[in-house]
Design an enzyme around this catalytic site. Sequence first.
Site, short mmCIF file in Angstrom:
data_model
loop_
_atom_site.label_atom_id
_atom_site.label_comp_id
_atom_site.label_asym_id
_atom_site.label_seq_id
_atom_site.Cartn_x
_atom_site.Cartn_y
_atom_site.Cartn_z
N LYS A 45 -3.60 -5.64 8.51
CA LYS A 45 -4.24 -5.45 9.80
C LYS A 45 -5.11 -6.66 10.17
O LYS A 45 -5.10 -7.10 11.29
CB LYS A 45 -5.09 -4.19 9.82
CG LYS A 45 -4.41 -2.93 9.27
CD LYS A 45 -3.41 -2.35 10.24
CE LYS A 45 -2.47 -1.30 9.65
NZ LYS A 45 -3.05 -0.25 8.83
N TRP B 142 -4.96 8.85 8.61
CA TRP B 142 -5.11 8.20 7.30
C TRP B 142 -6.07 8.97 6.42
O TRP B 142 -5.87 9.09 5.22
CB TRP B 142 -5.53 6.74 7.47
CG TRP B 142 -4.52 5.95 8.23
CD1 TRP B 142 -4.68 5.36 9.46
CD2 TRP B 142 -3.16 5.68 7.84
NE1 TRP B 142 -3.51 4.74 9.84
CE2 TRP B 142 -2.57 4.93 8.88
CE3 TRP B 142 -2.39 6.01 6.72
CZ2 TRP B 142 -1.24 4.48 8.82
CZ3 TRP B 142 -1.07 5.57 6.66
CH2 TRP B 142 -0.51 4.83 7.70
N ASP C 204 -12.11 3.45 3.27
CA ASP C 204 -10.88 2.80 3.68
C ASP C 204 -11.23 1.92 4.88
O ASP C 204 -11.54 2.43 5.95
CB ASP C 204 -9.85 3.88 4.06
CG ASP C 204 -8.55 3.29 4.61
OD1 ASP C 204 -8.45 2.04 4.73
OD2 ASP C 204 -7.64 4.08 4.93
C1 PLP Z 1 -2.50 1.03 8.07
C2 PLP Z 1 -3.52 1.86 7.44
C3 PLP Z 1 -3.30 2.50 6.20
C4 PLP Z 1 -1.99 2.42 5.47
O1 PLP Z 1 -1.83 1.19 4.92
P1 PLP Z 1 -0.55 0.82 4.01
O2 PLP Z 1 -0.93 -0.52 3.53
O3 PLP Z 1 0.63 0.83 4.94
O4 PLP Z 1 -0.43 1.84 2.96
C5 PLP Z 1 -4.33 3.23 5.67
N1 PLP Z 1 -5.51 3.35 6.29
C6 PLP Z 1 -5.76 2.76 7.47
C7 PLP Z 1 -7.09 2.93 8.13
C8 PLP Z 1 -4.77 2.01 8.09
O5 PLP Z 1 -4.99 1.41 9.27
#
Ligand code: PLP
Length: 355
Positions: free
Chosen positions: A190, A99, A166
């Site tokens: 998540k 990511w 993030d």
């Molecule tokens: C799942 C995830 C993403 C991507 O998320 P989307 O909502 O599918 O774009 C980005 N960063 C992390 C740390 C993730 O776990």
Amino acid sequence: MKKYNFNAGPSILPREVIENTAKQILDFNGTGLSLAEISHRSKDFQPVVDEAEALIKEILNIPEGYSVLFLGGGASLEFCMIPYNFLINKAAYLNTGTWAKKAMKEAKLFGEVVEVASSADANYTFIPKDWTCPADADYLHITTNNTIYGTEIRKDLDAPVRLIADMSSDIFSRPVDVAKYDCIYAGAQKNLAMAGVTLIIVKNDALGKAPRQIPTMLDYRTHVEKGSMFNTPPVVPIYSALETLRWLKANGGVEAMDKKAHERAELLYGEIDRNKLFRGTVKEEDRSLMNICFVMNDEYAELEKPFMEFATSKGMVGIKGHRSVGGFRASCYNAQTMEGVQALVDCMKEFEAQH
Ligand SMILES: *Cc1c(COP(=O)(O)O)cnc(C)c1O
């Protein structure tokens, strides 16, 4: 048979969140209409956004001067919105996995990107320490939990520049010192809500500094000004976020979530370390409490598929590791129960006894 959900995302939510959202989809607040068929600007829906926002501010103890936004596009769209809004000349990124790499790729479209450190050579099995962030970077971007590789920065770093994180896969699992960040973002699927909404916490006075034209929808200021109502927000996922936030507050908030996360992780990592068949994939001090990755020990490599089948037959769901790590990954987000983790540990013990 009872199922134990270890999916990485979309993933387990508290049962009452699913049930209460389902009820509102059938009949929203006794209006006789579905939550899915009313205006997002109606007097019935606005309180949902207001309460969700207020709960986020309360639960994370967000100081004055920050906005809370609910947008579409997932965390992946933030990979582009962050540099669009914050990158002037140069941005610093800590490369801790898939990511983080994707976030860097987008930032390169807007200016110079400095990779302050990377654990790519070790297949991202640890969080790089001992690195420095250039003092003239516009911001430092980190990924606090690496969902795929199972590493986590479970503390708030001190950065010499704006800090942007993030937190898609560990937000609301621990107290966060929001004042240290200029922007925090998280795809909701998540640990917060049904897929379709992204949570953004942004410091208002950090906006408007980048000297470029920003398309309206990609400009955070648009959404700050309109309270996430510039266009139609994802109403059902936002409602489910509200239910999760109510559940979070009723269950002791982020302090309690942090304690439970430690309990679950101690139980599972304890078994991974004890059991002769398995080993963890990540350097111990960087182990994620959210995504627990493990593989068969080399001498038992051929037992991977049989264990998968055995665990599946006992009700475990979603424990297959990501293809870039292999083996197994048990995601233990806030709604994961000790009972679920114990069931997985029992599987590992029973399987060991058979071999
Ligand atoms: C799942 C995830 C993403 C991507 O998320 P989307 O909502 O599918 O774009 C980005 N960063 C992390 C740390 C993730 O776990």
